[in-house]
Design a protein around this motif. Sequence first.
Motif, PDB file in Angstrom:
ATOM      1  N   VAL A  73       0.863  -1.183   0.000  1.00  0.00           N
ATOM      2  CA  VAL A  73       0.000   0.000   0.000  1.00  0.00           C
ATOM      3  C   VAL A  73       0.900   1.233   0.000  1.00  0.00           C
ATOM      4  O   VAL A  73       1.733   1.393   0.893  1.00  0.00           O
ATOM      5  N   ASP A  74       0.741   2.076  -0.999  1.00  0.00           N
ATOM      6  CA  ASP A  74       1.591   3.258  -1.092  1.00  0.00           C
ATOM      7  C   ASP A  74       1.284   4.202   0.066  1.00  0.00           C
ATOM      8  O   ASP A  74       0.112   4.441   0.381  1.00  0.00           O
ATOM      9  N   CYS A  75       2.326   4.736   0.676  1.00  0.00           N
ATOM     10  CA  CYS A  75       2.182   5.814   1.691  1.00  0.00           C
ATOM     11  C   CYS A  75       1.504   5.401   2.990  1.00  0.00           C
ATOM     12  O   CYS A  75       1.035   6.266   3.717  1.00  0.00           O
TER      13      CYS A  75
ATOM     14  N   PRO B   1      11.375   7.415  -1.707  1.00  0.00           N
ATOM     15  CA  PRO B   1      10.016   6.892  -1.875  1.00  0.00           C
ATOM     16  C   PRO B   1       9.975   5.585  -2.677  1.00  0.00           C
ATOM     17  O   PRO B   1      10.938   4.805  -2.617  1.00  0.00           O
ATOM     18  N   THR B   2       8.875   5.392  -3.415  1.00  0.00           N
ATOM     19  CA  THR B   2       8.621   4.119  -4.104  1.00  0.00           C
ATOM     20  C   THR B   2       9.854   3.532  -4.781  1.00  0.00           C
ATOM     21  O   THR B   2      10.183   2.370  -4.580  1.00  0.00           O
ATOM     22  N   TYR B   3      10.547   4.377  -5.579  1.00  0.00           N
ATOM     23  CA  TYR B   3      11.648   3.826  -6.391  1.00  0.00           C
ATOM     24  C   TYR B   3      12.842   3.402  -5.569  1.00  0.00           C
ATOM     25  O   TYR B   3      13.672   2.633  -6.026  1.00  0.00           O
TER      26      TYR B   3
ATOM     27  N   ALA C 133      -1.267   2.121 -11.131  1.00  0.00           N
ATOM     28  CA  ALA C 133      -0.732   3.267 -11.876  1.00  0.00           C
ATOM     29  C   ALA C 133       0.375   4.039 -11.142  1.00  0.00           C
ATOM     30  O   ALA C 133       0.361   5.256 -11.095  1.00  0.00           O
ATOM     31  N   ASN C 134       1.322   3.304 -10.614  1.00  0.00           N
ATOM     32  CA  ASN C 134       2.518   3.959 -10.089  1.00  0.00           C
ATOM     33  C   ASN C 134       3.646   3.686 -11.094  1.00  0.00           C
ATOM     34  O   ASN C 134       4.119   2.556 -11.213  1.00  0.00           O
ATOM     35  N   PRO C 135       4.093   4.713 -11.825  1.00  0.00           N
ATOM     36  CA  PRO C 135       5.047   4.463 -12.912  1.00  0.00           C
ATOM     37  C   PRO C 135       6.373   3.863 -12.444  1.00  0.00           C
ATOM     38  O   PRO C 135       7.077   3.222 -13.222  1.00  0.00           O
TER      39      PRO C 135
ATOM     40  N   ALA D 190       3.823  -1.680   3.286  1.00  0.00           N
ATOM     41  CA  ALA D 190       3.781  -0.421   2.537  1.00  0.00           C
ATOM     42  C   ALA D 190       5.181  -0.112   2.022  1.00  0.00           C
ATOM     43  O   ALA D 190       6.172  -0.626   2.547  1.00  0.00           O
ATOM     44  N   ASP D 191       5.242   0.743   0.993  1.00  0.00           N
ATOM     45  CA  ASP D 191       6.577   1.081   0.464  1.00  0.00           C
ATOM     46  C   ASP D 191       7.241   2.192   1.271  1.00  0.00           C
ATOM     47  O   ASP D 191       8.450   2.337   1.239  1.00  0.00           O
ATOM     48  N   HIS D 192       6.458   2.975   1.988  1.00  0.00           N
ATOM     49  CA  HIS D 192       6.964   4.052   2.856  1.00  0.00           C
ATOM     50  C   HIS D 192       5.757   4.687   3.514  1.00  0.00           C
ATOM     51  O   HIS D 192       4.614   4.379   3.158  1.00  0.00           O
ATOM     52  N   GLY D 193       5.999   5.591   4.444  1.00  0.00           N
ATOM     53  CA  GLY D 193       4.904   6.271   5.128  1.00  0.00           C
ATOM     54  C   GLY D 193       4.569   7.594   4.466  1.00  0.00           C
ATOM     55  O   GLY D 193       4.695   7.747   3.249  1.00  0.00           O
TER      56      GLY D 193
END
Length: 508
Positions: free
Chosen positions: A13-15, A53-55, A101-103, A317-320
């Motif tokens: 889950v992003d964020c 973040p994500t990357y 849709a997260n590039p 999650a990938d980060h907060g």
Amino acid sequence: MGTRKKSLILITVDCLRADHCGFNGYDRPTTPFLDALATESYVLPTAVIAGAPTYYSFPAIFASRMPLGLGRDVIGLAPGENTLTTVLRRAGYATAAFCAANPYISPRFGYEQGFEHFEDFLGPEFCMKGDPEPESRDRKRRAKQLAEGGPPDSGLRSAINRISRRGARAVGLGPVYDELYFQYCIRLASPPVDRMEDLRKFPSAEVIVDHALAWLTSATEAFFLWLHFMDPHSPYYPPAAAFQQLTGRDASASAARYLNESWNRSDLNVARLRRKKHRVVELYDAGIRAVDIQIARLVEGLKRSHLWDNCVLGVTADHGEEFLEHGRRYHAPVSVHEEIARVPLMIRVPGVAKRNVPASPFSHLHLAPTLLEILEMPIPDSFRGKSLWRNLREGMAWEDMAITECVFGCNNPFRATDRSGPRLLSVRDERHKLVMRVERSATEQLYDLECDPAEEKPHAVGAERPIGERLLQAAVTHIQRGISGRDAALRLKARLRELRIELRSGSL
Ligand SMILES: [Zn+2]
């Protein structure tokens, strides 16, 4: 007769902050379904990302590797790199991914490897309703300019505005006037809107789960399914039903738009932003509730098709996300504080009774090897983390120092200049955390998370010598190993991919 292979579902889950989940003690009902599931799962209280973040986060989740491990000019997974997916695919698993849709987790960065079916919702057929058209983007830009004081020659209206603003400030009404003017600008710049759905930028968890359930109808053998949800990601436009369930009130799309636009302003000081924080966080939390509702729906579907009893489920999650704790918003790579670095992690293993889980830090590096051991699959030598399955099963603490790193200020990894900033790094054990910016004159701060969980009182490293030095030594070893232990062949493959893309796009 051999034992049946277990299936795996990984939900990212992003964020999603650890401390906004009910099963981690949050007081708002963001995750009632997961809270119930937590009673039969392993919940790791101190799960730590390897980068944000994500990357910078996902290489550890999939390949059990630090984000800068192949060099700071390599973003994502390298072609041919061993991942959770490729191991399972080689073992005959059916594999599918549905990512909202997260590039940064698309095939462009190697995340499709090992997946038979990979849907990133980034194609033109999935052009999101909330994604601004060039024209409305232009309207929005003009409104923002106007609201933030106006471009120098923006005509009569702006001149009148500047005079009235000065007048209002002179009688002590500056912020009040500014607020009214900002609301006027939003109305002027955007057409009226009734539904949150019309403002949303990413496909909702409901869409992702619809696709996953459809794919699951064909699942007969063991499978690996990865779902990535963006609902708690900004701009915060949760589904109306989730907002209602969380707050007991009806959601207003125009109020949500006003809050998001206000929260995004670069000209407001922290004190003025803070006045909006409660309502912005409410929208963010409703995004989490939306995810919880959809995970419940997914599990219901799995139960109906008799797949659930054989499913290992990992949720993380990938980060907060930052909400002014240290003066910032969102999740730019300029912070490794707990609101960014600590994420939820829950692992449900069918037929295994829950034990108490130690508070030792669990780096995302250990996630893929731990999941593979649970599935009784081989763990590739290239994985830098190790399986902690035995520790979890037996409730045994482990000695570990979790490292989180990123290139400071790299907001756009496509730009080479963005990737040349200093390395920002943190090393933590169960109680202490060392944060350092590695540049010519390195700066280090030491936090005692037990006495100072909000990380407000940094110590100089010298003040608590043995602890500080132990963490510092771990950071130095990590940096040295990152260079000497680099996989040159993988790095080359990743660089070649970049060059090919740049050549094709004509930027070389
Ligand atoms: Zn992210």
